[in-house]
Design an enzyme around this catalytic site. Structure first.
Site: not given
Ligand code: GLV
Length: 311
Positions: A224, A253, A272
């Site tokens: 994260r 983000e 991401h």
């Molecule tokens: C992606 O970042 C998740 O936490 O599944």
């Protein structure tokens, strides 16, 4: 049978499975997350919520959903959910555990290899006319054999990254809670972050952690954005405090178009996509459906979120 609000269209047959079980499923349309109003509206009469990591699920939202009996997050992380608020209201929360370990570890290796061998720069140079000849001293990257890889977090994904890095001949070590992180950072050539975001890990990689790292170090973040103090990272990349970064996640983000992260040198950014394979995303949707189906039937969720910090 229950109404379930699903915060986005999902791949695979998970939504069909919820409908086949007799539930009424309302899917938020479109590519963008529901606005706060749309979320509040969507859950107002819902008994189940299938949320994404972009959806904030907090006390206010839970209070606006008096019939809510289950929240399933389409993610392994659950920092978008106030777990204590859910626990206080007796609402179980599930996560998509296990199923995205391989995809995320694969993406970590893709970032590691791309950054270590200057792929973004090489690709740009090849297309933009800077590939004039075979250069003995051009585009020199980092040798992986013997490189020291520090994995921060000893969970499933960190271990899957270790299993992938080992055959490259990398020297692997782990740092987790209670270890001397700065001492470990000082030794590492490559640092890969795999701890969840929570109050203990927010800005774990701050200016002083970056200062502890080698000036040639590569920092990879697939967990994260909030685990890294992004302002400090940008400053460190400009100052040469560390060598490079490869980010699957940022804070915020996505970053706005004029975010200084885009001007930081030697910084590879992807949107991401750690879990973004068709197989994994369908499995994540099924995992969320399994959690909802179980909880709405009064059973324990197969893959619950970790307990809230104070529990
Ligand atoms: C992606 O970042 C998740 O936490 O599944």
């Amino acid at each position: 049978m229950a109404k379930i609000f699903v915060a986005r269209s999902l791949p695979g047959d998970a939504i069909g499975r919820l409908r086949d079980a007799g539930h009424t499923v309302v899917v938020h349309p479109g590519k963008l997350p529901p606005t706060r109003e749309e979320m509040l509206d969507g859950v107002a009469d819902a008994e189940g919520l299938l949320s994404l990591l972009t959806d904030r699920v907090d006390g206010e939202l839970l209070d606006s959903a008096p019939q809510l009996r289950a929240v399933a997050n389409f993610a392994v992380g659950c920092d978008n959910i106030d777990l204590a608020a859910a626990a206080e209201r007796g609402i179980p929360v599930g996560v998509a555990a296990h199923v995205l370990t391989d995809a995320t570890a694969d993406l970590t290796m893709a970032l590691l290899l791309a950054a270590a061998r200057n792929l973004p720069e090489g690709e740009r140079d090849a297309r933009e006319g800077r590939w004039e000849t075979w250069e003995p001293e051009g585009w020199l990257g980092r040798e992986l054999r013997g490189a020291k890889l520090l994995i921060v977090g000893r969970g499933r994904i960190g271990q899957a990254v270790a299993a992938r890095a080992e055959p490259f001949g990398m020297q692997i070590s782990f740092a987790s809670r209670g270890d001397d992180l700065h001492a470990a950072l000082a030794q590492a050539d490559i640092v890969s972050l795999h701890c969840p975001l929570n109050e203990q890990t927010r800005h774990l990689i701050d200016a002083s952690a970056l200062e502890a790292m080698k000036p040639t170090a590569l920092l990879i973040n697939t967990t994260r954005g909030g685990v890294v103090d992004q302002e400090a990272l940008i400053a460190a990349l400009h100052a040469g405090t560390i060598g490079s970064a490869a980010l699957d996640v940022t804070d915020p983000e996505p970053p706005p178009a004029d975010d200084p992260i885009y001007d930081a040198p030697h910084c590879l950014i992807v949107p991401h996509i750690g879990s973004a394979t068709a197989t994994t995303r369908a499995a994540m949707a099924n995992c969320a459906a399994d959690n909802l189906l179980a909880a709405l039937a009064g059973e324990a969720m197969p893959t619950p979120a970790p307990p809230p910090p104070s529990a």
